[in-house]
Design an enzyme around this catalytic site. Structure first.
Site, mmCIF file in Angstrom:
data_model
loop_
_atom_site.group_PDB
_atom_site.id
_atom_site.type_symbol
_atom_site.label_atom_id
_atom_site.label_comp_id
_atom_site.label_asym_id
_atom_site.label_seq_id
_atom_site.Cartn_x
_atom_site.Cartn_y
_atom_site.Cartn_z
ATOM 1 N N ASP A 298 7.447 -16.186 22.049
ATOM 2 C CA ASP A 298 8.795 -16.525 22.492
ATOM 3 C C ASP A 298 9.390 -15.220 23.003
ATOM 4 O O ASP A 298 9.636 -14.302 22.222
ATOM 5 C CB ASP A 298 9.576 -17.084 21.296
ATOM 6 N N ASP B 163 8.571 -21.456 23.650
ATOM 7 C CA ASP B 163 7.404 -20.574 23.551
ATOM 8 C C ASP B 163 6.556 -20.625 24.815
ATOM 9 O O ASP B 163 6.215 -21.711 25.293
ATOM 10 C CB ASP B 163 6.555 -20.974 22.346
ATOM 11 N N TYR C 140 18.106 -16.139 26.472
ATOM 12 C CA TYR C 140 18.445 -15.937 25.066
ATOM 13 C C TYR C 140 17.265 -15.349 24.284
ATOM 14 O O TYR C 140 16.138 -15.782 24.424
ATOM 15 C CB TYR C 140 18.927 -17.256 24.430
ATOM 16 N N ASP D 201 6.509 -26.291 18.435
ATOM 17 C CA ASP D 201 7.715 -25.453 18.445
ATOM 18 C C ASP D 201 8.586 -25.808 17.252
ATOM 19 O O ASP D 201 8.629 -26.959 16.815
ATOM 20 C CB ASP D 201 8.498 -25.667 19.760
ATOM 21 N N TYR E 179 13.819 -12.724 8.860
ATOM 22 C CA TYR E 179 13.687 -13.917 9.683
ATOM 23 C C TYR E 179 13.694 -13.560 11.167
ATOM 24 O O TYR E 179 14.589 -12.871 11.633
ATOM 25 C CB TYR E 179 14.842 -14.890 9.373
ATOM 26 N N LYS F 207 10.724 -19.083 13.873
ATOM 27 C CA LYS F 207 9.487 -19.584 13.279
ATOM 28 C C LYS F 207 8.303 -19.212 14.153
ATOM 29 O O LYS F 207 8.460 -18.776 15.279
ATOM 30 C CB LYS F 207 9.582 -21.095 13.079
ATOM 31 N N ASP F 208 7.113 -19.399 13.618
ATOM 32 C CA ASP F 208 5.923 -18.867 14.281
ATOM 33 C C ASP F 208 5.380 -19.782 15.363
ATOM 34 O O ASP F 208 4.599 -19.358 16.190
ATOM 35 C CB ASP F 208 4.854 -18.616 13.229
ATOM 36 N N GLN G 38 -15.622 -34.658 20.227
ATOM 37 C CA GLN G 38 -16.668 -35.589 20.701
ATOM 38 C C GLN G 38 -18.087 -35.110 20.391
ATOM 39 O O GLN G 38 -18.314 -33.968 20.054
ATOM 40 C CB GLN G 38 -16.547 -35.834 22.224
ATOM 41 N N ARG H 32 17.165 -22.965 12.416
ATOM 42 C CA ARG H 32 17.151 -21.645 11.785
ATOM 43 C C ARG H 32 15.917 -21.414 10.926
ATOM 44 O O ARG H 32 15.921 -20.596 10.006
ATOM 45 C CB ARG H 32 18.445 -21.422 10.965
ATOM 46 N N ASP I 185 18.417 -28.314 16.965
ATOM 47 C CA ASP I 185 17.295 -27.445 17.407
ATOM 48 C C ASP I 185 15.944 -28.080 17.092
ATOM 49 O O ASP I 185 14.979 -27.398 16.692
ATOM 50 C CB ASP I 185 17.363 -26.052 16.777
#
Ligand code: F6R
Ligand code: MG
Ligand code: MG
Length: 365
Positions: free
Chosen positions: A11, A53, A91, A132, A228, A231-232, A241, A265, A286
């Site tokens: 990100d 991302d 952002y 995400d 923080y 998030k990852d 197959q 968050r 979000d």
């Protein structure tokens, strides 16, 4: 010929808060990867977004953890940050680039990585999953179901090649250790670990005969940064197959959405909603957390596709269920079990509040 598929993502800033990657960012990433393809470093590439991302799918012959490939990805993220995110004041520009300088491997520097070096089979269908507003532990449930649950994967019973079972490599991201567990024999031991999604994360899955079947990214930004940082938003590659789970078996766990950590968050539980690329953008609170699945055929390392696998009416049903789950858990607002446990919230601003209040606690009479 051995081919490596590297999915590296970060990100590096987004449009309208943490909503979506901006088109100019995608265009610049494509331009840089096109040059790398023309120079012969890459065989092929595909650029897309999972919400905010930027996702780079790259194929090459340099093997896993190649400084050249990681350097290329790092350069894409840096250039996109400097040439698009900053001038456009997107952002959280450069959010996931936790280091100033590149040191040979993007692991531990912020971006998420899933890479596999494979001998390309006669026909090689792969799925790249990208989520995400959630964390790597979000893959624990689907990976278990894909490779160990006969209610999900009929091939475990029907196809002799799958019948021997799979080996799961699980990382303890707190202690920095790994363990291999074999299913079906050690299924309960495996489940005893991977239920704790913030700590024990499935990193790789091998077929019993050693064939590599799946690789997931395991970066936890908060553990790297000690605070923080969003998030990852993990990625995962699954081969399908002909002696491995069918594409439909690999998608099946997402038909019944499960709760994952992340969302607003990075501090809430929410359903993981499977979506097509056009809906890969988190809005309500979000979120809710979303996952896309892109299907490719490899042809001497060329990426044929993608097929946008969740862009299907069958998954409209799952999306409705996910939204119902979202509505129900949001009724709890800031009250457990809507919010994460204290060991996860420790990395958020709540820590400061707890510290400030600590001295005001007096012994109970
Ligand atoms: C979650 C996420 C968002 C942000 C939220 C607050 O992974 O990215 O939910 O945490 O929008 O963002 P800031 O703190 O940047 O205002
Ligand atoms: Mg963001
Ligand atoms: Mg994100």
């Amino acid at each position: 010929m051995k081919i490596t598929i590297s999915v590296i993502k970060a990100d590096v800033g987004s449009l309208a808060g943490h909503h979506i990657v901006y088109q100019e960012q995608i265009e610049l990433a494509k331009k840089i990867l096109e040059e790398a393809k023309n120079n012969g470093l890459l065989i092929d590439y595909y650029v897309f977004n999972a919400g905010d991302d930027l996702e780079l799918v790259m194929t090459h012959t340099k093997g896993e953890s190649s400084p050249e490939i990681h350097g290329l990805a790092w350069n894409v993220f840096k250039e996109v940050t400097e040439k698009v995110s900053r001038p456009r004041k997107l952002y959280a520009a450069g959010q996931d680039l936790l280091s100033e300088a590149f040191s040979g491997n993007v692991r531990g520097m912020g971006p998420g990585v899933a890479e596999m070096e494979i001998e390309e089979r006669r026909s090689e269908p792969i799925i790249v999953f990208a989520a995400d507003k959630t964390e790597p532990g979000a893959w624990n449930l689907p990976l278990y179901r894909i490779f160990a649950d006969p209610w999900n994967t009929a091939g475990l019973i029907i196809d002799p090649a799958l019948h021997q079972g799979f080996v799961f490599r699980v990382l303890d991201v707190i202690e920095g250790k790994a363990i291999n567990l074999k299913t079906p024999e050690e299924a309960y031991d495996l489940l005893a670990l991977i239920g704790t999604t913030g700590r024990y994360i499935i990193e790789r899955v091998y077929r019993a005969d050693g064939l590599l079947a799946a690789v997931a990214s395991v970066t936890r930004l908060s553990l790297i940064a000690g605070r923080y940082v969003g998030k990852d938003d993990p990625v995962c590659i699954v081969r399908c197959q002909h002696g491995l789970p069918a594409v439909g078996e690999a998608l099946a766990p997402f038909f019944t959405p499960h709760f994952v950590a992340g969302w607003m968050r990075g501090s809430h539980y929410g359903p993981l909603m499977p979506v097509g690329l056009k809906d890969s953008r988190c809005s309500f609170f979000d979120g809710p957390p979303r996952v896309v699945a892109l299907g490719f055929q490899l042809a001497e390392g060329k990426l044929i596709g993608p097929a946008d696998l969740f862009e299907d009416v069958a998954f409209d049903h799952s999306r409705r269920i996910a939204l119902q789950m979202a509505e129900l858990i949001r009724r709890n607002g800031p009250i457990a079990p809507a919010i994460l446990g204290p060991e996860e919230l420790e990395y958020t601003g709540i820590k400061e509040t707890l510290q400030r209040l600590a001295s005001r606690f007096k012994p109970e009479k």
